[in-house]
Scaffold this motif. Structure first.
Motif, PDB file in Angstrom:
ATOM      1  N   SER A  75       0.910  -1.097   0.070  1.00  0.00           N
ATOM      2  CA  SER A  75       0.271   0.253   0.351  1.00  0.00           C
ATOM      3  C   SER A  75       0.616   1.488  -0.130  1.00  0.00           C
ATOM      4  N   LEU A  82       1.803   1.635  -3.866  1.00  0.00           N
ATOM      5  CA  LEU A  82       0.467   2.835  -4.452  1.00  0.00           C
ATOM      6  C   LEU A  82       0.225   3.782  -4.214  1.00  0.00           C
ATOM      7  N   SER A  91       3.621   6.089  -5.285  1.00  0.00           N
ATOM      8  CA  SER A  91       2.979   6.340  -6.750  1.00  0.00           C
ATOM      9  C   SER A  91       2.142   7.203  -7.491  1.00  0.00           C
ATOM     10  N   ARG A  92       1.540   7.424  -6.197  1.00  0.00           N
ATOM     11  CA  ARG A  92       0.415   9.142  -6.190  1.00  0.00           C
ATOM     12  C   ARG A  92       1.199   9.996  -5.728  1.00  0.00           C
ATOM     13  N   CYS A 140       5.427   4.548   3.351  1.00  0.00           N
ATOM     14  CA  CYS A 140       6.052   4.796   2.563  1.00  0.00           C
ATOM     15  C   CYS A 140       7.125   6.025   2.657  1.00  0.00           C
TER      16      CYS A 140
END
Length: 245
Positions: A180, A183, A186-187, A196
């Motif tokens: 997660s 993901l 990456s945004r 992260c």
């Protein structure tokens, strides 16, 4: 009292089976990264930096959070056996010290793991990739700041393992956190999720510095997530009466 708790946690590591994982997972990650680099030399042309992207890609996403989850679950295993929580809560030591001692011991393991990752990176670059120059000094900096980003992951996994008796479920949550985190990062939402931060600090899968313009935000996110998790732990230990098991 805290030092006595740290010594007690360190004793759990003597002849521990987690040392096998400590060695084997980074070796698997380095082997896969080196193989992937050698198979894509036509597009990976930045030498040490390209090798770094391949070494850190799966390590930061999957191996690191899983390793931290296993470290945390192992250190909490004894407390979840029988009625040991009742004994712990009756001891003249603040329960938060027990959590803090585990946090410091797992952080020590993370530091050792990151050092081993760098040794493997250097070894694979010299032996298999044929580099004659030393690795870029900035890769050491990436490893150091990834430890800062990893502190929130360590705290989160210790929290999961504190409240969940299962050994496997916190490890699965660590893996889910890494995926997660990828993901969300990456945004562009790397600061909203602690998983992260380690990936960002390690500059995973990037040759250029991902934190070139956001060091302050990175530091604030690391401190903020760590403080938030520690506050949650303190509230749980002082109000929920974790000894009821």
């Amino acid at each position: 009292m805290l030092l006595r708790c740290i010594r007690a946690e360190n004793r759990k590591l003597h002849a521990s089976p987690i040392w096998f994982m400590f060695f084997i997972l980074p070796i698997i990650s380095a082997g896969y990264g080196t193989f992937n680099y050698l198979q894509n030399l036509e597009i990976l042309r930045d030498g040490w930096y390209s090798l770094w992207t391949q070494h850190t890609l799966f390590y930061s996403l999957f191996f690191f959070p899983c390793m931290v989850a296993v470290y945390a679950a192992y250190l909490w295993r004894l407390e979840h056996i029988g009625h040991n929580w009742n004994l712990i809560m009756a001891e003249p030591v603040p329960p938060f010290y027990l959590f803090l001692a585990k946090l410091l011991v797992v952080t020590k393991l993370v530091l050792l793991t990151q050092a081993f990752v760098f040794v493997l990176y250097w070894f694979c670059g010299r032996v298999f990739a044929g580099f004659t120059a030393p690795p870029p000094a900035i890769t050491i900096f990436y490893l150091v700041r990834s430890v800062l980003g990893g502190l929130a992951v360590v705290a989160a996994q210790l929290l999961f393992s504190m409240v969940i008796r299962s050994f496997a479920l916190p490890v699965f949550l660590g893996l889910a956190g890494g995926v997660s985190g990828m993901l969300l990062a990456s945004r562009g939402y790397w600061y909203v999720w602690p998983y992260c931060l380690m990936q960002r600090g390690m500059n995973a899968n990037q040759s250029s510095d991902m934190l070139a313009d956001s060091y302050l935000g990175f530091a604030l996110a690391c401190v903020g997530w760590l403080a938030l998790i520690l506050l949650a732990v303190q509230l749980l230990l002082s109000h929920q009466d974790v000894k009821v098991r």
